[in-house]
Design an enzyme around this catalytic site. Structure first.
Site, short mmCIF file in Angstrom:
data_model
loop_
_atom_site.label_atom_id
_atom_site.label_comp_id
_atom_site.label_asym_id
_atom_site.label_seq_id
_atom_site.Cartn_x
_atom_site.Cartn_y
_atom_site.Cartn_z
N HIS A 162 -65.67 0.23 58.36
CA HIS A 162 -64.23 0.51 58.35
C HIS A 162 -63.47 -0.79 58.11
CE1 HIS A 162 -60.30 2.00 59.63
NE2 HIS A 162 -60.80 3.20 59.38
N ASP A 198 -65.50 9.83 59.37
CA ASP A 198 -66.11 10.76 58.40
C ASP A 198 -67.58 11.04 58.67
OD1 ASP A 198 -64.03 9.00 56.22
OD2 ASP A 198 -63.81 11.12 56.70
C1 SDX Z 1 -61.46 6.29 55.97
O1 SDX Z 1 -58.20 2.64 56.54
C2 SDX Z 1 -58.31 3.73 57.24
O2 SDX Z 1 -57.77 3.85 58.33
C3 SDX Z 1 -59.16 4.80 56.60
C4 SDX Z 1 -59.47 6.01 57.46
C5 SDX Z 1 -58.22 6.80 57.79
O3 SDX Z 1 -58.23 7.50 58.83
O4 SDX Z 1 -57.28 6.78 56.97
O5 SDX Z 1 -60.09 5.60 58.66
C6 SDX Z 1 -60.40 6.99 56.75
O6 SDX Z 1 -61.27 6.05 54.81
C7 SDX Z 1 -62.72 5.85 56.68
C8 SDX Z 1 -63.69 5.08 55.73
C9 SDX Z 1 -64.47 6.11 54.92
N1 SDX Z 1 -65.31 5.45 53.89
C10 SDX Z 1 -66.64 5.39 54.00
O7 SDX Z 1 -67.28 5.83 54.95
C11 SDX Z 1 -67.32 4.77 52.79
C12 SDX Z 1 -68.38 3.75 53.26
N2 SDX Z 1 -67.67 2.61 53.89
C13 SDX Z 1 -67.47 1.43 53.03
O8 SDX Z 1 -67.03 1.78 51.75
C14 SDX Z 1 -66.64 0.37 53.75
O9 SDX Z 1 -67.09 0.27 55.02
C15 SDX Z 1 -65.12 0.45 53.76
C16 SDX Z 1 -64.54 0.57 52.40
C17 SDX Z 1 -64.66 1.59 54.60
C18 SDX Z 1 -64.64 -0.84 54.37
O10 SDX Z 1 -65.05 -1.87 53.46
P1 SDX Z 1 -64.87 -3.40 53.85
O11 SDX Z 1 -63.48 -3.64 54.34
O12 SDX Z 1 -65.37 -4.21 52.69
O13 SDX Z 1 -65.87 -3.58 55.05
P2 SDX Z 1 -66.35 -4.94 55.66
O14 SDX Z 1 -65.52 -6.10 55.15
O15 SDX Z 1 -66.42 -4.73 57.13
O16 SDX Z 1 -67.86 -5.09 55.06
C19 SDX Z 1 -68.66 -6.16 55.55
C20 SDX Z 1 -69.92 -6.12 54.68
C21 SDX Z 1 -69.58 -6.17 53.19
O17 SDX Z 1 -70.67 -6.83 52.56
P3 SDX Z 1 -70.36 -8.35 51.95
O18 SDX Z 1 -69.33 -8.14 50.86
O19 SDX Z 1 -69.84 -9.16 53.12
O20 SDX Z 1 -71.70 -8.81 51.43
O21 SDX Z 1 -70.62 -4.88 54.88
C22 SDX Z 1 -70.70 -4.18 53.65
C23 SDX Z 1 -69.61 -4.72 52.76
O22 SDX Z 1 -69.98 -4.57 51.39
N3 SDX Z 1 -70.48 -2.77 53.93
C24 SDX Z 1 -71.38 -1.82 53.75
C25 SDX Z 1 -70.78 -0.63 54.16
N4 SDX Z 1 -69.52 -0.90 54.59
C26 SDX Z 1 -69.35 -2.23 54.44
N5 SDX Z 1 -72.63 -1.85 53.26
C27 SDX Z 1 -73.30 -0.66 53.19
N6 SDX Z 1 -72.77 0.53 53.59
C28 SDX Z 1 -71.51 0.57 54.06
N7 SDX Z 1 -70.98 1.76 54.44
#
Ligand code: SDX
Length: 433
Positions: free
Chosen positions: A306, A363
């Site tokens: 998140h 989710d």
């Molecule tokens: C919602 O914003 C809100 O409030 C949204 C929401 C709402 O109520 O409106 O809560 C609803 O959208 C929830 C999120 C739903 N999406 C997913 O479940 C999709 C999977 N999640 C990822 O796409 C991701 O976690 C995000 C987009 C939600 C957040 O991305 P960030 O901000 O890049 O996360 P981070 O900075 O904490 O990540 C740290 C690392 C990164 O790797 P590096 O670039 O540092 O090498 O962890 C990785 C990310 O790439 N990472 C993941 C991951 N989520 C983050 N790797 C694998 N699987 C994942 N799910």
């Protein structure tokens, strides 16, 4: 003079005010930065940037806290209904019994949609995704219903907001029925908001739909948990589009389009599709966890991570409990719930997820709940949109009433070509870009 921060640029010191929020969170006020220093900030994805001051929701990502108008989500999940929570978000306080009754009545009175909108459905390309239809339908509402002029009275605004809240649910059910080639079921004053939706989705001439109070409770909970969430992607879209003073329907349609994305609201459908693939490949989540960790593999563990929560999403925790309770009560054994739990267990023991503070979000379990109620997979994100509508409306209203409100217009850092002249087409050579 409140707290300030010093910025030293080319030997010059600038003092920037620090804004302190209700919960002690601090923000650097850079609203005069460009005027005073010529500098702008750079923050791709706005993860470090507050777009507004708001009084609607409060989140603490480190502690996994979420409150609507100061009330913890756990208490609303236990005691409130979606209609009451919608009232709370839009009006700022919980309604009295009389106010709640009036609000419910207004929702009921505005639950039908203009018959001309049915033609709109009928001529939409078959097989269109329900979110595609919903975003278009909401935008089309401006052609049938008046917008809220600047000097509107409170009751006109309330009526327009209630109209949208009630009709979105009706349109969602209608789009599903028509996509299935089924007769449309109209809302009935006999049912509550949630029961009406289920009846419009599943009632048929040959087998009347029996309202199951457990499913109505589960749907209320699902929508309460989705009702608002600070400045998430789709809410920011509503505020940004709304800042141009376009009508409410166009701003909400922009929010629906943003929510459709698999990284945002579309994740609830993607999570269940991921569980199904794991189930069909034997049920072992380990290979999928390995793929999620592999930087060369674009695969993400859907429902995990998140932008704000670096702890367990409090909504995910409540959703998981409701899944357990509902499936047990209905004596349903959904293999995807077992997969979800196994996947969570494997991931939460893995250093990649621990170090990156990646936990299940709202989710991760929500799709299991929707499956149990009987909601079709391609309607999952529409369910999120119906739930989030009170949040979008309250945020749109707050930004519209903000005396400091202005057109949203972010800046950029330019990395393109140096200044160069136009070259007539007959003098251009391939490659000399
Ligand atoms: C919602 O914003 C809100 O409030 C949204 C929401 C709402 O109520 O409106 O809560 C609803 O959208 C929830 C999120 C739903 N999406 C997913 O479940 C999709 C999977 N999640 C990822 O796409 C991701 O976690 C995000 C987009 C939600 C957040 O991305 P960030 O901000 O890049 O996360 P981070 O900075 O904490 O990540 C740290 C690392 C990164 O790797 P590096 O670039 O540092 O090498 O962890 C990785 C990310 O790439 N990472 C993941 C991951 N989520 C983050 N790797 C694998 N699987 C994942 N799910």
């Amino acid at each position: 003079m409140g707290k300030t921060a010093k910025l030293i640029v080319d030997g010059r010191t600038y003092e920037l005010p620090i804004v302190v929020g209700r919960e002690g969170e601090m923000a650097l006020d850079i609203s005069r930065l460009h005027k005073d220093t010529g500098l702008i900030t750079l923050d791709p994805g706005y993860g470090n940037t507050g777009s507004c001051e708001s009084s609607i929701s409060y989140m603490n990502g480190d502690e996994g806290i979420l409150r609507y108008r100061g009330i913890p989500i756990e208490q609303l999940a236990e005691h409130s209904t979606f209609v009451e929570t919608a009232y709370l978000l839009i009006n700022g306080d919980l309604p009295t019994a009389e106010e709640l009754n009036e609000f419910s009545l207004m929702l009921n009175n505005h639950s039908l949609i203009h018959e001309e909108m049915r033609n709109f459905f009928e001529h939409f390309p078959r097989g269109a995704h329900p979110m595609n239809i919903l975003a278009s339908m909401v935008n089309a509402m401006r052609a049938l219903y008046p917008e809220i002029p600047e000097e509107s009275e409170k009751e006109d605004i309330d009526k327009t907001l209630a109209r949208l809240l009630s009709k979105l649910r009706t349109m969602a059910a209608m789009s599903y029925r028509i996509s299935q080639g089924q007769k449309v079921v109209y809302p009935s004053y006999l049912f509550s908001y949630c029961a009406n939706f289920l009846n419009m989705m599943f009632d048929t001439p040959v087998r009347p739909y029996m309202i199951d109070e457990d499913f109505v409770r589960a749907l209320n909970l699902f929508w309460v948990l989705h009702a608002d969430h600070e400045q998430n992607c789709s809410t920011s879209a509503v505020r940004l589009v709304g800042s141009a003073q376009v009508n409410l329907y166009a701003a909400i349609s922009a929010g629906i389009s943003a929510l459709w994305g698999p990284l945002h609201g579309g994740a609830n459908q993607a999570v269940v599709e991921m569980f199904q693939v794991i189930h069909e490949s034997g049920g072992d989540p380990a290979p999928f966890v390995a793929r999620a960790k592999d930087k060369k593999d674009p695969f993400l563990l859907m429902g995990f991570g998140h932008s704000v929560y670096k702890n367990y999403d409090p909504r995910g925790r409540i959703m998981k409990k409701m899944c357990d309770k509902l499936l047990q009560k209905k004596n349903i054994n959904d293999p995807l719930l077992d997969i979800a739990k196994k996947l969570e267990e494997v991931a939460l023991k893995d250093s990649f997820f621990i170090d990156n503070r990646l936990y299940p979000n709202v989710d991760f379990y929500s799709g299991i709940l929707l499956r149990t109620i009987g909601i079709p997979l391609n309607m999952f994100t529409v369910m999120f949109a119906i739930g989030r509508l009170p949040g979008w409306i309250s945020q749109w209203k707050e930004s519209r009433e903000d005396p400091k409100g202005k057109l949203h217009r972010p800046r950029q850092v330019y990395l393109g070509h140096d200044k160069r002249d136009y070259v007539p087409v007959n003098e251009r050579k391939k490659g000399n870009k």
